[in-house]
Design a protein around this motif. Structure first.
Motif, PDB file in Angstrom:
ATOM      1  N   SER A  34       2.231   8.906  35.274  1.00  0.00           N
ATOM      2  CA  SER A  34       3.462   8.391  35.883  1.00  0.00           C
ATOM      3  C   SER A  34       4.194   7.468  34.924  1.00  0.00           C
ATOM      4  CB  SER A  34       3.119   7.636  37.171  1.00  0.00           C
ATOM      5  OG  SER A  34       4.254   6.985  37.693  1.00  0.00           O
ATOM      6  N   ASP A  35       5.488   7.269  35.201  1.00  0.00           N
ATOM      7  CA  ASP A  35       6.239   6.284  34.431  1.00  0.00           C
ATOM      8  C   ASP A  35       5.819   4.859  34.788  1.00  0.00           C
ATOM      9  OD1 ASP A  35       7.364   6.486  36.924  1.00  0.00           O
ATOM     10  OD2 ASP A  35       9.358   7.036  36.236  1.00  0.00           O
ATOM     11  N   ALA A  36       5.007   4.705  35.831  1.00  0.00           N
ATOM     12  CA  ALA A  36       4.303   3.449  36.120  1.00  0.00           C
ATOM     13  C   ALA A  36       2.816   3.753  35.999  1.00  0.00           C
ATOM     14  CB  ALA A  36       4.627   2.938  37.512  1.00  0.00           C
ATOM     15  N   SER A  37       2.140   3.169  35.020  1.00  0.00           N
ATOM     16  CA  SER A  37       0.758   3.550  34.725  1.00  0.00           C
ATOM     17  C   SER A  37      -0.171   3.362  35.922  1.00  0.00           C
ATOM     18  CB  SER A  37       0.228   2.755  33.533  1.00  0.00           C
ATOM     19  OG  SER A  37       0.152   1.369  33.824  1.00  0.00           O
ATOM     20  N   THR A  38       0.155   2.438  36.805  1.00  0.00           N
ATOM     21  CA  THR A  38      -0.690   2.188  37.975  1.00  0.00           C
ATOM     22  C   THR A  38      -0.649   3.344  38.976  1.00  0.00           C
ATOM     23  OG1 THR A  38       1.140   0.973  38.989  1.00  0.00           O
ATOM     24  CG2 THR A  38      -0.540  -0.323  37.832  1.00  0.00           C
ATOM     25  N   LEU A  39       0.297   4.279  38.811  1.00  0.00           N
ATOM     26  CA  LEU A  39       0.440   5.397  39.741  1.00  0.00           C
ATOM     27  C   LEU A  39      -0.044   6.716  39.156  1.00  0.00           C
ATOM     28  CD1 LEU A  39       3.962   4.628  41.272  1.00  0.00           C
ATOM     29  CD2 LEU A  39       1.716   3.899  42.092  1.00  0.00           C
ATOM     30  N   ASP A  74       8.045   9.591  49.415  1.00  0.00           N
ATOM     31  CA  ASP A  74       8.484   8.516  50.303  1.00  0.00           C
ATOM     32  C   ASP A  74       8.239   7.157  49.661  1.00  0.00           C
ATOM     33  OD1 ASP A  74       9.276   6.965  52.398  1.00  0.00           O
ATOM     34  OD2 ASP A  74       7.634   7.508  53.738  1.00  0.00           O
ATOM     35  N   ARG A  75       7.025   6.667  49.734  1.00  0.00           N
ATOM     36  CA  ARG A  75       6.709   5.320  49.278  1.00  0.00           C
ATOM     37  C   ARG A  75       7.044   5.107  47.794  1.00  0.00           C
ATOM     38  NH1 ARG A  75       1.487   1.825  50.841  1.00  0.00           N
ATOM     39  NH2 ARG A  75       1.492   3.296  52.575  1.00  0.00           N
ATOM     40  N   PHE A  76       6.751   6.125  46.973  1.00  0.00           N
ATOM     41  CA  PHE A  76       6.993   6.002  45.533  1.00  0.00           C
ATOM     42  C   PHE A  76       8.037   7.012  45.063  1.00  0.00           C
ATOM     43  CE2 PHE A  76       2.382   4.640  45.834  1.00  0.00           C
ATOM     44  CZ  PHE A  76       2.679   3.278  45.790  1.00  0.00           C
ATOM     45  N   ALA A  77       9.045   7.188  45.876  1.00  0.00           N
ATOM     46  CA  ALA A  77      10.068   8.191  45.577  1.00  0.00           C
ATOM     47  C   ALA A  77      10.833   7.899  44.292  1.00  0.00           C
ATOM     48  CB  ALA A  77      11.045   8.303  46.749  1.00  0.00           C
ATOM     49  N   GLY A  78      10.848   6.653  43.861  1.00  0.00           N
ATOM     50  CA  GLY A  78      11.585   6.299  42.651  1.00  0.00           C
ATOM     51  C   GLY A  78      10.823   6.540  41.360  1.00  0.00           C
ATOM     52  N   TYR A  79       9.592   7.064  41.461  1.00  0.00           N
ATOM     53  CA  TYR A  79       8.763   7.258  40.272  1.00  0.00           C
ATOM     54  C   TYR A  79       8.575   8.745  39.983  1.00  0.00           C
ATOM     55  CZ  TYR A  79       7.751   2.321  40.920  1.00  0.00           C
ATOM     56  OH  TYR A  79       7.875   0.961  41.067  1.00  0.00           O
ATOM     57  N   LYS A  80       8.234   9.050  38.736  1.00  0.00           N
ATOM     58  CA  LYS A  80       8.054  10.427  38.302  1.00  0.00           C
ATOM     59  C   LYS A  80       6.681  10.603  37.666  1.00  0.00           C
ATOM     60  CE  LYS A  80      12.327  11.377  39.396  1.00  0.00           C
ATOM     61  NZ  LYS A  80      12.637  12.185  40.605  1.00  0.00           N
ATOM     62  N   TRP A  81       6.180  11.827  37.746  1.00  0.00           N
ATOM     63  CA  TRP A  81       4.937  12.213  37.075  1.00  0.00           C
ATOM     64  C   TRP A  81       5.280  13.400  36.177  1.00  0.00           C
ATOM     65  CZ3 TRP A  81       5.412  10.319  41.901  1.00  0.00           C
ATOM     66  CH2 TRP A  81       4.563   9.267  42.295  1.00  0.00           C
ATOM     67  N   ASN A  82       5.863  13.100  35.030  1.00  0.00           N
ATOM     68  CA  ASN A  82       6.433  14.137  34.176  1.00  0.00           C
ATOM     69  C   ASN A  82       5.513  14.603  33.058  1.00  0.00           C
ATOM     70  OD1 ASN A  82       8.904  14.322  35.548  1.00  0.00           O
ATOM     71  ND2 ASN A  82       9.771  12.596  34.412  1.00  0.00           N
TER      72      ASN A  82
END
Length: 245
Positions: free
Chosen positions: A100-105, A119-127
């Motif tokens: 993820s663009d947030a390492s914790t996710l 929903d909860r993490f809709a603003g993050y991506k796993w690219n």
């Protein structure tokens, strides 16, 4: 006066909050760990919990598969901890990890991304996806010994980690997220009880670093509790399992 104080502190608030949280973590884990205890930090990320375990006097084995996080752990802690740059699962092998663009996710779990990412993490991506070597808790215990405490924070992959364990660890914690990941939470509780039928539980909601219950409860009581509106409203936190009370 209060508004003026807030404005003055605003540039420093993030650092102040980090220091406050570090103090709360240190005090909380000191109630579980004693000097010299062995502790596993599974999903160590950049080591916020590792730091608290060290401050409690524990010997830490940090298990973290993300290369960027491993580099941060090395820079931050050096030789004061043991780092295993692998994931944990039900068996040894190679698994794809979604970065993820947030390492914790970042996670091994497609199901968790589908449940939480919309929903909860809709603003993050796993690219990005990388292949990661995976071992088991039993293997790590065989090499380093039985820990007093094992923290598991693996974004929906908790059940797979527990499936790689065959005997009790005195204390285990694992992250929960409800209501989205309720089925996984129940499955992890059941898996821990299958290893040690006398396992009892408590929980710490959000980042409170406090037990919500005055004493540990058995699995039937916890299964009822986690279905309550009050528990679901907490959203996330950590379940603590005492496997051989």
């Amino acid at each position: 006066m209060l508004l003026t104080l807030k404005k003055l502190l605003a540039p420093y608030w993030h650092k102040i909050n980090d220091q406050l949280m570090a103090g709360r973590r240190r005090k909380f884990y000191a109630s579980i760990l004693e000097s010299g205890d062995l502790c596993f930090d599974v999903g160590a990320n950049v080591g916020n919990r590792t730091a608290a375990f060290l401050q409690a006097g524990a010997r830490v084995v940090a298990i973290e598969p993300q290369p960027a996080c491993v580099n941060q752990l090395k820079k931050r802690f050096g030789a004061t901890i043991t780092i295993i740059s692998k994931g944990l699962g039900a068996e040894e092998g190679i698994l794809p990890m979604h970065i993820s663009d947030a390492s914790t996710l970042s996670t091994f779990s497609n199901d968790w991304i589908q449940k939480m990412g919309n929903d909860r993490f809709a603003g993050y991506k796993w690219n990005d996806t990388i292949d990661v070597p995976v071992t088991t808790l039993d293997r790590v215990i065989g090499e380093y010994g039985l820990p007093k405490f094992c923290k598991i924070d693996v974004e929906g992959f908790e059940l797979n980690v527990i499936k790689g364990l065959s005997h009790p660890i005195p204390f285990v914690s694992f992250e929960y997220a409800v209501p989205e990941n309720m089925d996984n939470l129940v499955s992890v509780i059941d898996a821990l009880v299958s290893i040690s039928p006398t396992t009892v539980f408590n929980y710490s909601p959000l980042e409170s670093m406090q037990f919500a219950l005055p004493e540990y409860v058995d699995a039937p009581a916890l299964r009822k509790l986690i279905r309550s509106d009050a528990f679901i409203k907490t959203g996330f936190g950590d379940i603590y399992a005492h496997m051989n009370p």
